[in-house]
Design a protein around this motif. Structure first.
Motif, PDB file in Angstrom:
ATOM      1  N   LEU A 519      -0.825  -5.511  -0.381  1.00  0.00           N
ATOM      2  CA  LEU A 519      -0.758  -4.216  -1.050  1.00  0.00           C
ATOM      3  C   LEU A 519      -1.670  -4.208  -2.278  1.00  0.00           C
ATOM      4  O   LEU A 519      -2.227  -5.230  -2.677  1.00  0.00           O
ATOM      5  N   ARG A 520      -1.820  -3.036  -2.875  1.00  0.00           N
ATOM      6  CA  ARG A 520      -2.568  -2.865  -4.115  1.00  0.00           C
ATOM      7  C   ARG A 520      -1.735  -2.014  -5.070  1.00  0.00           C
ATOM      8  O   ARG A 520      -0.780  -1.352  -4.669  1.00  0.00           O
ATOM      9  N   GLU A 639      -0.905   0.950   0.045  1.00  0.00           N
ATOM     10  CA  GLU A 639      -0.754   0.124   1.240  1.00  0.00           C
ATOM     11  C   GLU A 639      -1.998   0.237   2.120  1.00  0.00           C
ATOM     12  O   GLU A 639      -2.637   1.295   2.177  1.00  0.00           O
ATOM     13  N   PRO A 640      -2.367  -0.862   2.804  1.00  0.00           N
ATOM     14  CA  PRO A 640      -3.536  -0.805   3.691  1.00  0.00           C
ATOM     15  C   PRO A 640      -3.229   0.020   4.933  1.00  0.00           C
ATOM     16  O   PRO A 640      -2.141  -0.053   5.498  1.00  0.00           O
ATOM     17  N   VAL A 641      -4.199   0.809   5.332  1.00  0.00           N
ATOM     18  CA  VAL A 641      -4.090   1.627   6.538  1.00  0.00           C
ATOM     19  C   VAL A 641      -5.159   1.160   7.519  1.00  0.00           C
ATOM     20  O   VAL A 641      -6.316   0.952   7.142  1.00  0.00           O
ATOM     21  N   GLU A 683      -4.441   6.430  12.814  1.00  0.00           N
ATOM     22  CA  GLU A 683      -4.401   5.669  11.568  1.00  0.00           C
ATOM     23  C   GLU A 683      -2.950   5.367  11.249  1.00  0.00           C
ATOM     24  O   GLU A 683      -2.117   6.281  11.199  1.00  0.00           O
ATOM     25  N   VAL A 684      -2.660   4.101  11.049  1.00  0.00           N
ATOM     26  CA  VAL A 684      -1.275   3.667  10.860  1.00  0.00           C
ATOM     27  C   VAL A 684      -1.227   2.658   9.718  1.00  0.00           C
ATOM     28  O   VAL A 684      -2.072   1.758   9.651  1.00  0.00           O
ATOM     29  N   PRO A 685      -0.251   2.762   8.824  1.00  0.00           N
ATOM     30  CA  PRO A 685      -0.094   1.742   7.772  1.00  0.00           C
ATOM     31  C   PRO A 685       0.134   0.357   8.391  1.00  0.00           C
ATOM     32  O   PRO A 685       0.895   0.206   9.345  1.00  0.00           O
ATOM     33  N   GLU A 686      -0.543  -0.639   7.847  1.00  0.00           N
ATOM     34  CA  GLU A 686      -0.458  -1.986   8.417  1.00  0.00           C
ATOM     35  C   GLU A 686       0.960  -2.542   8.370  1.00  0.00           C
ATOM     36  O   GLU A 686       1.340  -3.351   9.218  1.00  0.00           O
TER      37      GLU A 686
END
Length: 734
Positions: A519-520, A639-641, A683-686
């Protein structure tokens, strides 16, 4: 086929080394788990005299190279080579795992083979994954045949299964998938089941009766002729349709009785071209028949109908520097070009490499060049070194029988190649080559691991490097953001085998821990703060004060540092120190320990001391200022996508799209890709697709595939972010 008599079996207990490429057949067995591939291989070995009783080689051991893990899992998890000899032809049987998690071993078998034998259970049918492999073979023109096994099962129906195969494999040309034999049934038992006792050859019009325990030939009974005539006519028409002799059809339609030899030759040519796919019946474990029913007929097809290595185009090669190279041919006297298709470790011998030689001749004790395969992203180093070849051997079960050489078109095991890994190219040291890599599935199931003890920690690095050297479908990642060691696998069974091999083969005990997504953090609003680092404890002190403003930037902007100091409040030589301090703190995080992104940091004022100010003091002050600014405003989690591309049969598009929506995914579109399949892009959150490799397989009954690529980081929903904060607070309080 069926016109030959029993050919002499190969001599039991001796190593097999081919003298000419035309005397080799490389055959990969494909089929779902439990279809009977390994049992069939053992029956073929028995029929050729390579073993003296079911599953035992003539000089001890077993034909199947099962390790302890395979025995515990009760299924094959690795590619296994069993070389046999029939009618003067060396047949390399490549037995592949049927479970989807070990598709990398299947791909290696397809690379090493020149023809594929699809093993289908009469009791279970054809699954979607097997159909997909058939289509892959069709795309590259690989010759294929079908063997229907488990005919002894109570619910087995050969005719029904043949029709299933015609529908599954024939596509628009179902008459290219036809049986060569019909099963011969014995007397019905009390439960109405009639066991298979032999086969009826459609071309030869002969019965091959195994009821006595050995193969006996006789003419068919009167009552068998009507069924035989109908199936034979259909087969002959199918062969003629694929024949290069355009006069055959006219001659057949005019009532001419075609010569059996002509039909067999046309059949064999069509099979070798990959335009006709015969269906055979086999009962390798038939009760009372030592060598199994259908083994002789299958060996006749392999040696007579499957192509030689001379008929296969050698994969394209370049130099290790990427420059072009002339197309190679399967010539034992040509430049050496071989490929490692499997790597394994033996506790006594060390690393053993199974090698397919495509050109030239590989000899023991010579120095070869090892060229890497470009899989550095999976933890495999890129090789470009010379190595000395150890002994060459022909594997049989767990034994290795020494051979003097390995010519173009053949396979052999090479000992002591310490640097070569699966997928690497072996070539002459003065003419190094790099072979075009084969298609390798991308591992998409992450498992984070840590050493169980300090002793295991010391051995973990070596164990992991050896593990990934054996398996190019596995990716090793040491994530700098989460500080986790992650093994990326193809599925749960693949993961279990990997961890078990670490423990049993390399003596490393590891524990699986929850996988963390990188995450960031970012600022949710503008904030101001002062960083004050003033210490005086006698002697030289530390003095640095800086005032900053922080404001959020659009996603993807990174970190921007701006100097707006006026009047020299912060001396020019210390402004880079402030920037270094805030960037270092941003990399560590300001809330939950995740890196900070997408902010602008403006240095507006500060104070310095003529003696006590220093680079280190202003770095510390910059870090303190950023932490203070974060404490006074809302911090958002990013969150990465991932953009994912899901390929599924049309009937599963609806369930897949519904499932993606349930994972907070945004479907971007769908498009047909032919062969009844659709590509779904989303596109989906990792954080939502950690187990998608397993879930998609279940959702699509093993027929779905997907790929993923990082798109961006975007704000996490507040309720999920709050849940993570609470979890972090609990862990921090322990």
């Amino acid at each position: 086929m069926g016109d030959r008599r029993d050919a002499g079996p190969g001599a039991a207990g001796r190593a097999l080394a081919a003298g000419r490429p035309e005397d080799v057949r490389n055959v990969v067995l494909v089929g779902h788990s439990g279809s009977g591939k390994t049992t069939l291989v053992e029956a073929l070995a028995l029929a050729t005299g390579a073993v003296n009783r079911a599953g035992h080689v003539a000089d001890g051991g077993t034909v199947s190279d099962h390790d302890e893990i395979e025995h515990r899992q009760q299924r094959s998890v690795q590619l296994s080579l069993v070389p046999v000899e029939w009618d003067g032809i060396k047949v390399n049987l490549l037995d592949t795992p049927g479970y989807a998690d070990f598709v990398g071993e299947l791909r290696a078998g397809l690379r090493a083979a020149d023809a594929a034998l699809f093993v289908v259970s009469a009791a279970d049918g054809v699954d979607g994954a097997t159909r997909m492999v058939w289509e892959e073979c069709a795309a590259v023109g690989m010759p294929r045949a079908v063997v229907v096994t488990h005919l002894e099962a109570a619910r087995a129906d050969f005719d029904e299964m043949t029709e299933t195969c015609r529908e599954a494999f024939g596509g628009d040309s179902p008459d290219t998938v036809l049986p060569l034999y019909l099963p011969l049934h014995g007397e019905e038992s009390a439960d109405g089941h009639a066991p298979v006792t032999g086969l009826i050859g459609l071309l030869s019009q002969r019965v091959y009766d195994y009821s006595s325990g050995k193969r006996e030939e006789r003419p068919p009974d009167e009552g068998q002729l009507p069924e035989l005539d109908d199936a034979r006519a259909r087969l002959i028409e199918g062969i003629i349709a694929e024949s290069e002799d355009e006069t055959l059809m006219d001659r057949y339609l005019s009532g001419e009785e075609l010569d059996l030899k002509t039909l067999v030759q046309d059949l064999e040519r069509a099979v070798a071209r990959g335009s006709f796919h015969p269906v055979l019946a086999a009962a390798p474990a038939a009760e009372g028949c030592k060598q199994g029913i259908g083994t002789v007929e299958l060996l006749e097809l392999i040696t007579g109908g499957f192509p030689t290595p001379l008929e296969r185009e050698v994969p394209q090669v370049t130099t290790p520097q990427g420059t072009s190279h002339a197309q190679l041919t399967c010539d034992p006297g040509g430049p050496l070009a071989a490929e490692v298709v499997k790597t394994s470790s033996d506790p006594y011998v060390g690393r053993i490499s199974l090698v397919r030689v495509f050109s030239g001749t590989l000899r023991p004790d010579e120095t070869v060049h090892v060229s890497g395969h470009g899989l550095e992203d999976r933890g495999h180093e890129d090789h470009d070194v010379d190595e000395r070849v150890g002994a060459l051997s022909s594997p049989f079960g767990k034994q290795q029988r020494t051979v003097p050489h390995c010519i173009a078109g053949d396979l052999a095991c090479v000992a002591k190649l310490t640097r070569a890994e699966t997928g690497d190219t072996l070539s002459a040291k003065d003419d190094p080559l790099l072979m075009e890599p084969w298609l390798m599935p991308d591992p998409l199931l992450p498992v984070a691991i840590q050493a169980h003890s300090k002793a295991d920690e010391d051995k973990l690095s070596v164990g992991l490097s050896r593990l990934v050297a054996e398996d190019p479908t596995m990716r090793l990642e040491q994530n700098p953001d989460t500080r986790q060691v992650v093994l990326w696998c193809l599925g749960e069974a693949h993961m279990d085998v990997a961890l078990e091999r670490l423990r049993t083969r390399y003596g490393v005990q590891v524990d699986a821990v929850p996988h963390k997504v990188a995450l960031r953090e970012t600022f949710g609003e503008k904030s101001t703060a002062r960083g004050r680092h003033v210490k005086q404890s006698g002697g030289h002190g530390q003095y640095a004060i800086c005032d900053i403003e922080v404001e959020p930037l659009p996603v993807g902007s990174g970190i921007e540092f701006v100097d707006k100091v006026v009047g020299g409040a912060v001396p020019r030589q210390f402004i880079p120190s402030v920037e270094k301090g805030v960037r270092a703190q941003a990399a560590k995080g300001v809330a939950l320990g995740f890196p900070v992104e997408d902010i602008r940091i403006v240095l507006v004022d500060g104070k310095a001391h003529s003696v006590d100010s220093s680079d280190a003091a202003f770095q510390t002050a910059g870090a303190l200022a950023l932490r203070e600014a974060a404490s006074q405003c809302r911090i958002h989690l990013l969150e990465p996508v991932s953009e994912i591309r899901v390929m599924v049969p049309d009937e599963y598009v609806g369930p897949v799209m519904s499932d993606l929506s349930g994972r907070r995914g945004r479907v971007l579109g769908t498009e047909p890709v032919g062969l009844g399949r659709t590509l779904v892009r989303a596109e989906v959150p990792e954080i939502e697709i950690g187990r998608y490799a397993v879930d998609l397989r279940s959702l699509s009954h093993g027929t779905g595939r997907y790929g993923r690529s990082y798109a961006r980081h975007e704000p996490m929903p507040p309720q999920l972010a709050q849940k993570l904060r609470e979890q972090h607070a609990q862990e921090s309080g322990r």
